[in-house]
Design a protein around this motif. Structure first.
Motif, PDB file in Angstrom:
ATOM      1  N   GLY B 141      10.158  38.984 -62.184  1.00  0.00           N
ATOM      2  CA  GLY B 141       9.560  37.669 -62.440  1.00  0.00           C
ATOM      3  C   GLY B 141       8.869  37.146 -61.200  1.00  0.00           C
ATOM      4  O   GLY B 141       7.664  36.914 -61.178  1.00  0.00           O
ATOM      5  N   ARG B 142       9.642  36.993 -60.156  1.00  0.00           N
ATOM      6  CA  ARG B 142       9.069  36.509 -58.901  1.00  0.00           C
ATOM      7  C   ARG B 142      10.052  36.844 -57.783  1.00  0.00           C
ATOM      8  O   ARG B 142      11.265  36.731 -57.975  1.00  0.00           O
ATOM      9  CB  ARG B 142       8.880  34.998 -58.984  1.00  0.00           C
ATOM     10  N   LEU B 143       9.523  37.263 -56.635  1.00  0.00           N
ATOM     11  CA  LEU B 143      10.396  37.484 -55.478  1.00  0.00           C
ATOM     12  C   LEU B 143      10.166  36.337 -54.498  1.00  0.00           C
ATOM     13  O   LEU B 143       9.021  35.949 -54.252  1.00  0.00           O
ATOM     14  CB  LEU B 143      10.064  38.801 -54.774  1.00  0.00           C
ATOM     15  N   PRO B 144      11.249  35.794 -53.914  1.00  0.00           N
ATOM     16  CA  PRO B 144      11.049  34.712 -52.945  1.00  0.00           C
ATOM     17  C   PRO B 144      10.425  35.250 -51.665  1.00  0.00           C
ATOM     18  O   PRO B 144      10.730  36.366 -51.244  1.00  0.00           O
ATOM     19  CB  PRO B 144      12.474  34.216 -52.684  1.00  0.00           C
ATOM     20  N   LYS B 145       9.590  34.441 -51.048  1.00  0.00           N
ATOM     21  CA  LYS B 145       8.944  34.861 -49.794  1.00  0.00           C
ATOM     22  C   LYS B 145       9.991  34.876 -48.679  1.00  0.00           C
ATOM     23  O   LYS B 145      10.847  34.002 -48.628  1.00  0.00           O
ATOM     24  CB  LYS B 145       7.833  33.889 -49.417  1.00  0.00           C
ATOM     25  N   PRO B 146       9.889  35.845 -47.793  1.00  0.00           N
ATOM     26  CA  PRO B 146      10.910  35.908 -46.740  1.00  0.00           C
ATOM     27  C   PRO B 146      10.654  34.916 -45.606  1.00  0.00           C
ATOM     28  O   PRO B 146       9.508  34.598 -45.284  1.00  0.00           O
ATOM     29  CB  PRO B 146      10.768  37.337 -46.211  1.00  0.00           C
ATOM     30  N   ASP B 147      11.767  34.435 -45.016  1.00  0.00           N
ATOM     31  CA  ASP B 147      11.693  33.697 -43.752  1.00  0.00           C
ATOM     32  C   ASP B 147      12.012  34.650 -42.616  1.00  0.00           C
ATOM     33  O   ASP B 147      11.747  34.349 -41.453  1.00  0.00           O
ATOM     34  CB  ASP B 147      12.740  32.574 -43.724  1.00  0.00           C
ATOM     35  N   LEU B 148      12.638  35.766 -42.982  1.00  0.00           N
ATOM     36  CA  LEU B 148      13.088  36.729 -41.988  1.00  0.00           C
ATOM     37  C   LEU B 148      13.036  38.121 -42.605  1.00  0.00           C
ATOM     38  O   LEU B 148      13.334  38.294 -43.784  1.00  0.00           O
ATOM     39  CB  LEU B 148      14.550  36.411 -41.605  1.00  0.00           C
ATOM     40  N   LEU B 149      12.675  39.091 -41.778  1.00  0.00           N
ATOM     41  CA  LEU B 149      12.760  40.489 -42.200  1.00  0.00           C
ATOM     42  C   LEU B 149      13.820  41.143 -41.329  1.00  0.00           C
ATOM     43  O   LEU B 149      13.809  40.959 -40.105  1.00  0.00           O
ATOM     44  CB  LEU B 149      11.410  41.186 -42.014  1.00  0.00           C
ATOM     45  N   ALA B 150      14.736  41.845 -41.946  1.00  0.00           N
ATOM     46  CA  ALA B 150      15.854  42.425 -41.190  1.00  0.00           C
ATOM     47  C   ALA B 150      15.887  43.925 -41.461  1.00  0.00           C
ATOM     48  O   ALA B 150      16.073  44.358 -42.600  1.00  0.00           O
ATOM     49  CB  ALA B 150      17.158  41.774 -41.618  1.00  0.00           C
ATOM     50  N   CYS B 151      15.685  44.695 -40.409  1.00  0.00           N
ATOM     51  CA  CYS B 151      15.488  46.139 -40.578  1.00  0.00           C
ATOM     52  C   CYS B 151      16.459  46.928 -39.714  1.00  0.00           C
ATOM     53  O   CYS B 151      16.619  46.630 -38.530  1.00  0.00           O
ATOM     54  CB  CYS B 151      14.046  46.454 -40.184  1.00  0.00           C
ATOM     55  N   CYS B 152      17.072  47.914 -40.299  1.00  0.00           N
ATOM     56  CA  CYS B 152      17.934  48.807 -39.525  1.00  0.00           C
ATOM     57  C   CYS B 152      17.433  50.237 -39.729  1.00  0.00           C
ATOM     58  O   CYS B 152      17.203  50.660 -40.864  1.00  0.00           O
ATOM     59  CB  CYS B 152      19.379  48.678 -39.997  1.00  0.00           C
ATOM     60  N   THR B 153      17.291  50.978 -38.641  1.00  0.00           N
ATOM     61  CA  THR B 153      16.700  52.325 -38.728  1.00  0.00           C
ATOM     62  C   THR B 153      17.743  53.403 -39.038  1.00  0.00           C
ATOM     63  O   THR B 153      17.460  54.582 -38.846  1.00  0.00           O
ATOM     64  CB  THR B 153      15.965  52.693 -37.424  1.00  0.00           C
ATOM     65  N   TYR B 161       8.373  51.083 -39.801  1.00  0.00           N
ATOM     66  CA  TYR B 161       6.908  50.986 -39.942  1.00  0.00           C
ATOM     67  C   TYR B 161       6.563  50.087 -41.151  1.00  0.00           C
ATOM     68  O   TYR B 161       5.642  49.276 -41.105  1.00  0.00           O
ATOM     69  CB  TYR B 161       6.253  52.358 -40.144  1.00  0.00           C
ATOM     70  N   TRP B 162       7.315  50.293 -42.198  1.00  0.00           N
ATOM     71  CA  TRP B 162       7.112  49.520 -43.437  1.00  0.00           C
ATOM     72  C   TRP B 162       7.356  48.028 -43.162  1.00  0.00           C
ATOM     73  O   TRP B 162       6.519  47.177 -43.502  1.00  0.00           O
ATOM     74  CB  TRP B 162       8.040  50.109 -44.492  1.00  0.00           C
ATOM     75  N   TYR B 163       8.467  47.701 -42.525  1.00  0.00           N
ATOM     76  CA  TYR B 163       8.781  46.293 -42.266  1.00  0.00           C
ATOM     77  C   TYR B 163       7.820  45.667 -41.264  1.00  0.00           C
ATOM     78  O   TYR B 163       7.571  44.460 -41.300  1.00  0.00           O
ATOM     79  CB  TYR B 163      10.247  46.146 -41.825  1.00  0.00           C
ATOM     80  N   ARG B 164       7.284  46.486 -40.359  1.00  0.00           N
ATOM     81  CA  ARG B 164       6.258  45.983 -39.446  1.00  0.00           C
ATOM     82  C   ARG B 164       5.069  45.478 -40.261  1.00  0.00           C
ATOM     83  O   ARG B 164       4.469  44.453 -39.950  1.00  0.00           O
ATOM     84  CB  ARG B 164       5.776  47.118 -38.527  1.00  0.00           C
ATOM     85  N   CYS B 165       4.722  46.257 -41.293  1.00  0.00           N
ATOM     86  CA  CYS B 165       3.579  45.867 -42.144  1.00  0.00           C
ATOM     87  C   CYS B 165       3.903  44.578 -42.894  1.00  0.00           C
ATOM     88  O   CYS B 165       3.042  43.702 -43.052  1.00  0.00           O
ATOM     89  CB  CYS B 165       3.228  46.984 -43.132  1.00  0.00           C
ATOM     90  N   LEU B 166       5.152  44.447 -43.346  1.00  0.00           N
ATOM     91  CA  LEU B 166       5.547  43.213 -44.040  1.00  0.00           C
ATOM     92  C   LEU B 166       5.482  42.024 -43.086  1.00  0.00           C
ATOM     93  O   LEU B 166       5.023  40.935 -43.451  1.00  0.00           O
ATOM     94  CB  LEU B 166       6.969  43.339 -44.602  1.00  0.00           C
ATOM     95  N   ALA B 167       5.949  42.235 -41.853  1.00  0.00           N
ATOM     96  CA  ALA B 167       5.941  41.141 -40.868  1.00  0.00           C
ATOM     97  C   ALA B 167       4.509  40.707 -40.595  1.00  0.00           C
ATOM     98  O   ALA B 167       4.209  39.514 -40.449  1.00  0.00           O
ATOM     99  CB  ALA B 167       6.615  41.589 -39.587  1.00  0.00           C
ATOM    100  N   ASP B 168       3.625  41.691 -40.555  1.00  0.00           N
ATOM    101  CA  ASP B 168       2.204  41.427 -40.332  1.00  0.00           C
ATOM    102  C   ASP B 168       1.651  40.607 -41.500  1.00  0.00           C
ATOM    103  O   ASP B 168       0.901  39.644 -41.315  1.00  0.00           O
ATOM    104  CB  ASP B 168       1.500  42.793 -40.221  1.00  0.00           C
ATOM    105  N   HIS B 169       2.062  40.955 -42.702  1.00  0.00           N
ATOM    106  CA  HIS B 169       1.558  40.258 -43.891  1.00  0.00           C
ATOM    107  C   HIS B 169       2.112  38.840 -44.005  1.00  0.00           C
ATOM    108  O   HIS B 169       1.365  37.885 -44.221  1.00  0.00           O
ATOM    109  CB  HIS B 169       1.918  41.056 -45.153  1.00  0.00           C
ATOM    110  N   PHE B 170       3.434  38.709 -43.862  1.00  0.00           N
ATOM    111  CA  PHE B 170       4.060  37.394 -44.093  1.00  0.00           C
ATOM    112  C   PHE B 170       4.077  36.501 -42.855  1.00  0.00           C
ATOM    113  O   PHE B 170       4.383  35.324 -42.960  1.00  0.00           O
ATOM    114  CB  PHE B 170       5.497  37.570 -44.596  1.00  0.00           C
ATOM    115  N   ARG B 171       3.793  37.117 -41.697  1.00  0.00           N
ATOM    116  CA  ARG B 171       3.828  36.354 -40.432  1.00  0.00           C
ATOM    117  C   ARG B 171       5.190  35.689 -40.235  1.00  0.00           C
ATOM    118  O   ARG B 171       5.286  34.489 -39.990  1.00  0.00           O
ATOM    119  CB  ARG B 171       2.720  35.293 -40.377  1.00  0.00           C
ATOM    120  N   VAL B 172       6.237  36.463 -40.422  1.00  0.00           N
ATOM    121  CA  VAL B 172       7.594  35.947 -40.188  1.00  0.00           C
ATOM    122  C   VAL B 172       8.286  36.876 -39.187  1.00  0.00           C
ATOM    123  O   VAL B 172       7.868  38.020 -38.998  1.00  0.00           O
ATOM    124  CB  VAL B 172       8.433  35.873 -41.501  1.00  0.00           C
ATOM    125  N   PRO B 173       9.365  36.387 -38.537  1.00  0.00           N
ATOM    126  CA  PRO B 173      10.041  37.244 -37.569  1.00  0.00           C
ATOM    127  C   PRO B 173      10.693  38.472 -38.204  1.00  0.00           C
ATOM    128  O   PRO B 173      11.141  38.408 -39.360  1.00  0.00           O
ATOM    129  CB  PRO B 173      11.110  36.343 -36.947  1.00  0.00           C
TER     130      PRO B 173
END
Ligand code: SF4
Ligand code: SF4
Lengths: 364, 438
Positions: B141-153, B161-173
């Motif tokens: 239906g809808r995903l909420p926009k993130p305030d934070l991206l949390a990534c563990c390798t 790399y994927w989350y870097r792209c998300l951070a670039d898109h959403f401009r969030v930490p």
């Protein structure tokens, strides 16, 4: 592998030799310990051995070719192998080869941290450098001498400084791209002092005014293979005025001044002073800014992105590179390859058409 | 903000359950009168209804989460226990990716990502997610926009790399937990690095939310997370019985709460319910498939778009996947969690994930599973867009076959992009594989 050269280095100088997988590693420590680093970017061409079949065909040619080469005994002239923590594929190779067969000599790993500098990653990289030095001591049988490490750092700073001068002064260098890249890439296996002599000689050829008359283009990507890409570019009337290959420009660290303080701390700082590179998971925004500035400084008219197929770190960044080119109004050509020995006729045609387009100023 | 918060709470507690019951009632009405043909599977698990309810509620709440509570998009291997006390609503793009895979909408989403410049050779979860973000399309239906991206390798480098792209898109930490790969034993400074990062991470999330992390609360959540993984492990272990009371494919779906709701009471309550049902089926001899003749191990992620067809093909011939390395990974990791030392044990648990450890460790796990679950064969899914899981399988196949005397098949596909799967070829290979047992 440069077998004759490696054997001569071992025989004449009593050096050890280590095969190094791409991309980033503290070469200074190896030099300080009298270890010849022989980088293995593939090697290019078809896999040299049936063992490549131990990796699926959707794994990049760099990892598959390295597996075939090493497991078929073609790298047995070296004393050990070093796997930097570059990507999932090299990480996998670093357990597959030593643990499941194909490599019986020491296998060292250098797990550089990912992302930008943080207090944790700065502390970690320093300990990892010390840990690598300890591993190398067990390969060489000699302790690391701190003064010798300072000397090696200074030596590599000078090498980087010369490379930077050649790359930045490209329009004033009377040499074609093929010759320049061959010179820069000899550093992948030459003993650094020998490479330094060659670089100094090239630096002395730099003129006061531009001598390159072709259309300036930027090139970014992983490794310039096949090297015939430069003959094609030059033949079409272009030259590389800005370089951002992982194997070349992204490893030139802008640092000078005397080597003061703890050499491991100096190497730590070097790690974070390097240009942004996706194989260290640099922020694509920082990389985009870096590229835009590079494109602006060098006045390039077009951008070529030259990547290996199936390479995650590089391919995830392609949209960001595209945006950097677009921000400067530059046309972009994306080439994907598999470390072929020669460019395909179709790729040659695409490069020629691209150069023609940028020379006539027709924007993409 | 207050209105949003009320909507969020109502979605989770009032409207959500009511809406879901209404939907379930409508589905029952539609099914009424339709006769079920003979199925090779045992009676469906009753718990599935609850699973759907729990997961649908989670996604329903998500629709109203942004603006109401802080939202974090999180990788499956991230220590989410640190975010829960701060009231984060968590979204798992991998789980969402799987949802898109099951619904077979990945080609459309991937096309959007490819158009933007992301290659089709990249991880199909990443392409699914990036495409979903670009198109704003999701089966949830809808995903909420993130305030934070949390990534563990600890699952791969690719997620970063994927989350870097998300951070670039959403401009969030983006907060990163970089877990050095474990070759043999983890070196002490590698573990120190992970511990230091956990400390930094807490500082970042505290700053972002303006709240302090309460250590007592973390201990409580860690305790629940440990209990959840223990329960999940016990659910899996019921398949050691003959016949196994469920299929490994069922396990892929029932994994969702331990991935997305780990550390919460609803997660644990769900697995208690499931465990009761599975235990009861074992007692009564009810199998996941009707006539279990051969037992198999599955390695790697599932092919989300084709799991049902695949398991039906096998079940019709009496073959059941009784264990999978993927679902097992979620039980293994939790066993290291210790509420008495939440940080220290989190360092160990999150560093020692199957995909963050070398191939001998992986082989050990496969050997152990093969023996514990008495398998006759194994299918290793060679997943075109997940290299960390697939590298080494050719050697693993040979070793498993040689050491354990079992038949092993490598099946080429992709976990989320059905375009990389050729059903004719794949089914022929599976047919020949099953034939080899007769
Ligand atoms: S995936 Fe990329 S970075 Fe990794 S070995 Fe291959 S070419 Fe190099
Ligand atoms: S590469 Fe594999 S482990 Fe990594 S996100 Fe994709 S599916 Fe998951």
């Amino acid at each position: 592998m440069r077998r004759a050269y490696i054997e001569e280095q071992k025989r004449e100088h009593g050096r050890k030799a280590i095969a190094v997988l791409p991309v980033h590693y503290p070469k200074e420590i190896l030099t300080a310990m009298d270890v010849l680093a022989v980088e293995m970017w593939g090697p290019p061409g078809p896999p040299r051995g049936a063992e490549a079949g131990r990796l699926q065909t959707y794994v990049c040619a760099v990892a598959r070719n390295a597996l075939a080469f090493m497991a078929s005994g073609k790298a047995d002239v070296v004393d050990a192998v070093l796997f930097p923590h570059t990507c999932d594929s090299i990480q996998g190779l670093a357990t597959l080869l030593p643990d499941f067969g194909g490599w019986n000599k020491p296998a060292l790993r250098y797990l550089h941290p990912k992302g930008e500098a943080r207090p944790s990653s700065r502390a970690f990289v320093e300990k990892e450098l010390v840990s690598l030095a300890t591993d190398l001591e067990s390969v060489t049988g000699r302790p690391l001498d701190t003064e010798r490490l300072r000397w090696a750092i200074a030596l590599h700073r000078e090498i980087d400084g010369l490379k930077a001068q050649l790359l930045a002064g490209r329009p004033r260098l009377p040499m074609d791209d093929g010759a320049l890249y061959a010179l820069l890439r000899r550093g992948e296996y030459l003993w650094p002092e020998e490479h330094l002599v060659e670089l100094r000689a090239a630096r002395d050829q730099l003129r006061a005014d531009p001598v390159q008359t072709g259309v300036p283009v930027a090139i970014t990507g992983y490794v310039p293979e096949p090297m015939s890409i430069f003959a094609t570019l030059n033949g079409a009337g272009a030259f590389v005025a800005a370089d951002d290959y992982a194997a070349i420009g992204r490893r030139v660290v802008p640092q000078d001044g005397p080597v003061e303080g703890d050499p491991f701390a100096v190497l730590r700082d070097r790690t974070f002073a390097a240009p942004p590179c996706p194989t260290r998971a640099s922020d694509p925004r920082i990389r985009a800014r870096h590229l835009e500035s590079l494109f602006g400084r060098t006045g390039v008219k077009g951008v070529i992105v030259h990547e290996p197929k199936f390479c995650e770190p590089e391919l995830f960044d392609v949209p960001a590179v595209k945006r950097s080119a677009a921000a400067r109004g530059l046309p972009l050509l994306l080439l994907e390859g598999e470390l072929e020995l020669e460019l395909s006729a179709q790729t040659v045609t695409r490069i020629e058409a691209f150069v023609e387009m940028v020379s006539t100023g027709r924007a993409a | 903000m207050i209105t949003r918060r009320i909507q969020y709470e109502l979605a989770g507690r009032v409207f959500g359950p009511a809406l879901l019951s209404f939907e379930a009632w409508q589905k029952r009405l539609k099914r009424r009168g339709k006769k079920r043909g003979p199925s090779p599977f045992g009676p469906p698990l009753e718990s599935v209804k609850k699973l759907k309810e729990v997961m649908s509620l989670h996604y329903l709440e998500g629709r109203y989460a942004d603006g109401a509570v802080p939202v974090a998009w999180v990788t499956s291997g991230f220590p989410v226990e640190l975010l829960r006390p701060l009231g984060f609503h968590t979204v798992y793009p991998e789980n969402h990716g799987a949802l898109c895979g099951v619904q077979r909408i990945v080609p459309e989403l991937s096309d959007a990502a490819e158009k933007e410049g992301w290659s089709r050779d990249l991880c199909s979860y990443a392409r699914t997610d990036l495409g979903s973000v670009l198109l704003g399309k999701t089966p949830a239906g809808r995903l909420p926009k993130p305030d934070l991206l949390a990534c563990c390798t600890n699952i791969c480098q690719t997620v970063l790399y994927w989350y870097r792209c998300l951070a670039d898109h959403f401009r969030v930490p983006l907060v990163l937990l970089d877990t050095p790969y474990v070759y043999g034993e983890a070196r002490p400074h590698h573990l120190e690095y992970v511990r230091d990062q956990l400390g930094e991470l807490i500082e970042v999330v505290e700053k972002l939310t303006g709240k302090r992390v309460d250590m007592d609360e973390i201990v409580g959540i860690v305790r629940k997370a440990r209990e959840g993984t223990r329960l999940w492990g016990e659910c899996l272990a019921t398949a050691r019985a003959r016949p196994a009371p469920w299929t490994g494919i069922d396990g892929f779906f029932h994994l969702a709460p331990i991935v997305t709701l780990r550390g919460s009471e609803e997660c644990n309550a769900y697995y208690r319910l499931l465990l009761d049902e599975l235990g009861d089926r074992v007692k009564r001899g009810i199998g996941g498939i009707v006539d279990e003749r051969r037992r198999l191990l599955w390695d790697n992620l599932p092919m989300w778009y084709g799991v049902r067809e695949l398991s039906t093909l096998l079940a019709e011939r009496g073959f059941n996947f009784v264990c999978t390395t993927y679902t097992n990974a979620w039980a293994e990791a939790g066993s290291r969690i210790d509420p008495a030392d939440p940080m220290g044990s989190a360092v160990l648990a999150y560093t020692h994930i199957i995909l963050n450890q070398d191939l001998p460790n992986r082989l050990d796990i496969m050997r152990r599973l093969s023996k514990d679950y008495s398998v006759d064969g194994a299918v290793l899914h060679s997943d075109r867009s997940c290299k960390p899981y697939s590298i080494g399988q050719i050697d693993l196949k040979e070793r498993l076959a040689r050491e354990l005397g079992i038949r092993v098949l490598i099946l080429e596909a992709d976990h989320n992009d059905q375009r990389a799967w050729s059903p004719e070829q794949g089914n022929t290979r599976l047919g020949a594989f099953m034939e080899s047992f007769s």
